[in-house]
Design a protein around this motif. Structure first.
Motif, PDB file in Angstrom:
ATOM      1  N   ALA A 193      36.054  33.225  46.445  1.00  9.83           N
ATOM      2  CA  ALA A 193      37.886  32.280  45.693  1.00  9.83           C
ATOM      3  C   ALA A 193      37.682  31.136  45.533  1.00  9.83           C
ATOM      4  O   ALA A 193      38.037  30.415  44.208  1.00  9.83           O
ATOM      5  N   GLY A 194      37.066  30.074  45.802  1.00  7.20           N
ATOM      6  CA  GLY A 194      36.704  29.442  45.252  1.00  7.20           C
ATOM      7  C   GLY A 194      37.506  27.408  45.311  1.00  7.20           C
ATOM      8  O   GLY A 194      37.547  26.801  45.620  1.00  7.20           O
ATOM      9  N   PHE A 195      38.779  28.060  46.395  1.00  5.34           N
ATOM     10  CA  PHE A 195      39.576  27.677  46.891  1.00  5.34           C
ATOM     11  C   PHE A 195      40.341  27.890  48.333  1.00  5.34           C
ATOM     12  O   PHE A 195      39.654  28.567  48.717  1.00  5.34           O
ATOM     13  N   ASN A 196      40.627  26.507  49.002  1.00  6.40           N
ATOM     14  CA  ASN A 196      40.874  27.062  50.718  1.00  6.40           C
ATOM     15  C   ASN A 196      42.580  27.872  49.920  1.00  6.40           C
ATOM     16  O   ASN A 196      43.722  27.848  49.108  1.00  6.40           O
ATOM     17  N   TYR A 197      42.533  29.056  51.187  1.00 10.23           N
ATOM     18  CA  TYR A 197      43.511  29.629  50.946  1.00 10.23           C
ATOM     19  C   TYR A 197      44.671  29.873  52.820  1.00 10.23           C
ATOM     20  O   TYR A 197      43.517  29.949  53.496  1.00 10.23           O
ATOM     21  N   ASP A 198      45.245  30.334  53.293  1.00  7.37           N
ATOM     22  CA  ASP A 198      46.194  30.840  54.435  1.00  7.37           C
ATOM     23  C   ASP A 198      45.486  31.819  54.430  1.00  7.37           C
ATOM     24  O   ASP A 198      45.434  32.340  55.956  1.00  7.37           O
ATOM     25  N   GLU A 199      45.430  32.637  53.898  1.00  7.95           N
ATOM     26  CA  GLU A 199      45.219  34.395  53.963  1.00  7.95           C
ATOM     27  C   GLU A 199      45.435  34.874  52.373  1.00  7.95           C
ATOM     28  O   GLU A 199      45.284  34.783  51.293  1.00  7.95           O
ATOM     29  N   ARG A 200      44.547  36.586  52.866  1.00  9.42           N
ATOM     30  CA  ARG A 200      43.760  37.271  52.262  1.00  9.42           C
ATOM     31  C   ARG A 200      44.231  38.348  52.050  1.00  9.42           C
ATOM     32  O   ARG A 200      44.695  38.783  53.324  1.00  9.42           O
ATOM     33  N   LEU A 201      45.196  39.374  51.022  1.00  9.44           N
ATOM     34  CA  LEU A 201      45.568  40.286  51.488  1.00  9.44           C
ATOM     35  C   LEU A 201      45.330  41.295  50.345  1.00  9.44           C
ATOM     36  O   LEU A 201      44.978  41.025  49.169  1.00  9.44           O
ATOM     37  N   SER A 202      44.776  42.252  50.490  1.00 12.89           N
ATOM     38  CA  SER A 202      44.467  43.470  49.281  1.00 12.89           C
ATOM     39  C   SER A 202      45.960  43.702  48.986  1.00 12.89           C
ATOM     40  O   SER A 202      46.405  43.961  49.524  1.00 12.89           O
ATOM     41  N   GLY A 203      45.747  44.005  47.257  1.00 12.12           N
ATOM     42  CA  GLY A 203      46.437  44.400  46.828  1.00 12.12           C
ATOM     43  C   GLY A 203      46.756  45.002  45.350  1.00 12.12           C
ATOM     44  O   GLY A 203      45.652  45.577  45.075  1.00 12.12           O
ATOM     45  N   PHE A 204      47.736  45.196  44.407  1.00 10.06           N
ATOM     46  CA  PHE A 204      47.566  45.806  43.135  1.00 10.06           C
ATOM     47  C   PHE A 204      48.593  45.344  42.599  1.00 10.06           C
ATOM     48  O   PHE A 204      50.193  44.369  42.839  1.00 10.06           O
ATOM     49  N   ILE A 205      48.267  44.988  41.356  1.00  8.70           N
ATOM     50  CA  ILE A 205      49.851  44.759  39.870  1.00  8.70           C
ATOM     51  C   ILE A 205      50.223  45.940  39.584  1.00  8.70           C
ATOM     52  O   ILE A 205      49.328  46.689  38.625  1.00  8.70           O
ATOM     53  N   LYS A 206      50.826  46.645  38.872  1.00  7.84           N
ATOM     54  CA  LYS A 206      51.412  47.405  38.006  1.00  7.84           C
ATOM     55  C   LYS A 206      51.352  46.984  36.117  1.00  7.84           C
ATOM     56  O   LYS A 206      52.085  45.413  36.078  1.00  7.84           O
ATOM     57  N   GLY A 207      51.051  47.864  35.802  1.00  5.94           N
ATOM     58  CA  GLY A 207      51.766  47.604  34.204  1.00  5.94           C
ATOM     59  C   GLY A 207      50.016  47.402  33.428  1.00  5.94           C
ATOM     60  O   GLY A 207      50.691  46.582  32.380  1.00  5.94           O
ATOM     61  N   TYR A 208      49.091  46.930  34.300  1.00 10.19           N
ATOM     62  CA  TYR A 208      48.234  46.407  33.824  1.00 10.19           C
ATOM     63  C   TYR A 208      46.922  46.879  34.677  1.00 10.19           C
ATOM     64  O   TYR A 208      46.680  47.813  35.382  1.00 10.19           O
ATOM     65  N   ARG A 209      45.948  47.254  33.610  1.00  6.05           N
ATOM     66  CA  ARG A 209      44.222  47.001  33.253  1.00  6.05           C
ATOM     67  C   ARG A 209      42.928  46.531  33.722  1.00  6.05           C
ATOM     68  O   ARG A 209      43.557  45.240  32.816  1.00  6.05           O
ATOM     69  N   ARG A 210      41.970  45.828  34.342  1.00  3.14           N
ATOM     70  CA  ARG A 210      41.109  44.927  34.494  1.00  3.14           C
ATOM     71  C   ARG A 210      39.574  45.143  33.024  1.00  3.14           C
ATOM     72  O   ARG A 210      39.784  46.819  32.881  1.00  3.14           O
ATOM     73  N   VAL A 211      39.902  44.845  31.763  1.00  2.86           N
ATOM     74  CA  VAL A 211      39.063  45.103  30.999  1.00  2.86           C
ATOM     75  C   VAL A 211      37.914  43.714  31.426  1.00  2.86           C
ATOM     76  O   VAL A 211      38.553  42.561  31.404  1.00  2.86           O
ATOM     77  N   PHE A 212      36.610  44.230  30.218  1.00  2.00           N
ATOM     78  CA  PHE A 212      35.300  42.915  30.208  1.00  2.00           C
ATOM     79  C   PHE A 212      36.022  42.481  28.009  1.00  2.00           C
ATOM     80  O   PHE A 212      35.334  42.458  28.267  1.00  2.00           O
ATOM     81  N   TYR A 213      37.223  41.790  28.329  1.00  2.00           N
ATOM     82  CA  TYR A 213      37.551  41.661  26.707  1.00  2.00           C
ATOM     83  C   TYR A 213      36.621  40.076  27.151  1.00  2.00           C
ATOM     84  O   TYR A 213      37.328  39.387  25.777  1.00  2.00           O
ATOM     85  N   GLN A 214      36.771  39.075  28.359  1.00  2.43           N
ATOM     86  CA  GLN A 214      36.459  38.362  28.033  1.00  2.43           C
ATOM     87  C   GLN A 214      35.843  37.343  27.906  1.00  2.43           C
ATOM     88  O   GLN A 214      34.594  37.929  28.531  1.00  2.43           O
ATOM     89  N   GLY A 215      35.215  36.592  26.972  1.00  4.72           N
ATOM     90  CA  GLY A 215      33.731  35.799  26.818  1.00  4.72           C
ATOM     91  C   GLY A 215      33.881  34.967  28.378  1.00  4.72           C
ATOM     92  O   GLY A 215      34.856  34.139  28.045  1.00  4.72           O
ATOM     93  N   SER A 216      32.437  34.995  28.713  1.00  7.43           N
ATOM     94  CA  SER A 216      32.424  33.772  29.407  1.00  7.43           C
ATOM     95  C   SER A 216      31.148  32.762  28.408  1.00  7.43           C
ATOM     96  O   SER A 216      29.941  32.949  28.464  1.00  7.43           O
ATOM     97  N   THR A 217      31.385  31.656  28.184  1.00  4.16           N
ATOM     98  CA  THR A 217      30.705  30.704  27.607  1.00  4.16           C
ATOM     99  C   THR A 217      29.710  29.246  28.667  1.00  4.16           C
ATOM    100  O   THR A 217      28.962  28.440  28.586  1.00  4.16           O
ATOM    101  N   ASP A 218      30.433  29.569  29.586  1.00  7.06           N
ATOM    102  CA  ASP A 218      30.266  28.069  30.650  1.00  7.06           C
ATOM    103  C   ASP A 218      29.784  28.753  32.371  1.00  7.06           C
ATOM    104  O   ASP A 218      29.131  28.230  32.315  1.00  7.06           O
ATOM    105  N   HIS A 219      29.493  30.157  32.242  1.00  7.76           N
ATOM    106  CA  HIS A 219      29.252  30.848  33.509  1.00  7.76           C
ATOM    107  C   HIS A 219      28.334  31.759  33.466  1.00  7.76           C
ATOM    108  O   HIS A 219      27.581  32.155  34.019  1.00  7.76           O
ATOM    109  N   ARG A 220      28.540  32.735  32.899  1.00  7.94           N
ATOM    110  CA  ARG A 220      27.510  34.093  32.564  1.00  7.94           C
ATOM    111  C   ARG A 220      27.640  34.223  31.352  1.00  7.94           C
ATOM    112  O   ARG A 220      27.127  35.216  30.531  1.00  7.94           O
ATOM    113  N   GLY A 221      27.433  32.976  30.589  1.00 11.99           N
ATOM    114  CA  GLY A 221      26.818  33.373  28.835  1.00 11.99           C
ATOM    115  C   GLY A 221      26.604  31.499  28.682  1.00 11.99           C
ATOM    116  O   GLY A 221      27.229  30.623  29.532  1.00 11.99           O
TER     117      GLY A 221
END
Length: 170
Positions: free
Chosen positions: A15-43
């Motif tokens: 997470a990288g930040f403090n939180y009170d609660e963590r729930l597993s869940g989902f969002i509808k109408g979207y899919r996860r894709v590897f389309y975002q470039g990372s020039t500061d963390h993973r590249g």
């Protein structure tokens, strides 16, 4: 004020930040894709890595985790950090979800779609201050499996990366 943040990438395991609660869940109408470039963390700017973003996709579901953040200082920290089930009824609504823009004018790091083999080769060779790009992929795959989610895009990409790595070792 309470803020809910939905994580669909590295936020699932870090997470990288403090939180009170963590729930597993989902969002509808979207899919996860590897389309975002990372020039500061993973590249790097010379060789960007790839990380996930969301893409609209009707009839699809993207699994992840939602974090409840209620302390004012924690909300500010969470937003600063981010700037850098079977039920069909939402357990939580009005959740903050970051989606990378595909507009190259506003998001210079957007890499967009590519064939699976090209994505895999880029991920195999990219490395940035947060480590090798492949570690991001493998941690995401593991975190999703622990949530009970078999994301075909992530699993196919991880399989292709492992195939390339096994050929390089020989």
């Amino acid at each position: 004020m309470v803020l809910w943040i939905f994580g669909y990438g590295s936020l699932i395991w870090k997470a990288g930040f403090n939180y009170d609660e963590r729930l597993s869940g989902f969002i509808k109408g979207y899919r996860r894709v590897f389309y975002q470039g990372s020039t500061d963390h993973r590249g790097t700017p010379d060789y960007p890595g790839r990380t996930v973003t969301l893409e609209p996709a009707s009839h699809e579901i993207c699994y992840g985790v939602a974090y409840k953040v209620s302390q004012k200082e924690d909300i500010e920290t969470a937003i600063s950090y981010l700037e850098e089930s079977t039920s069909s009824t939402p357990a939580v609504s009005n959740v903050l979800v970051y989606v990378a823009s595909s507009d190259k004018k506003t998001n210079q790091n957007y890499l967009g779609p590519a064939p699976l083999e090209e994505l895999a080769k880029q991920i195999v060779h990219a490395e940035g201050p947060s480590g090798p790009n492949r570690d991001y992929l493998f941690q995401l795959e593991k975190a999703l499996i622990e949530l009970g989610c078999k994301d075909a895009h992530v699993m196919d990409l991880a399989r292709e990366v492992r195939c390339i790595l096994s050929k390089e070792v020989r």
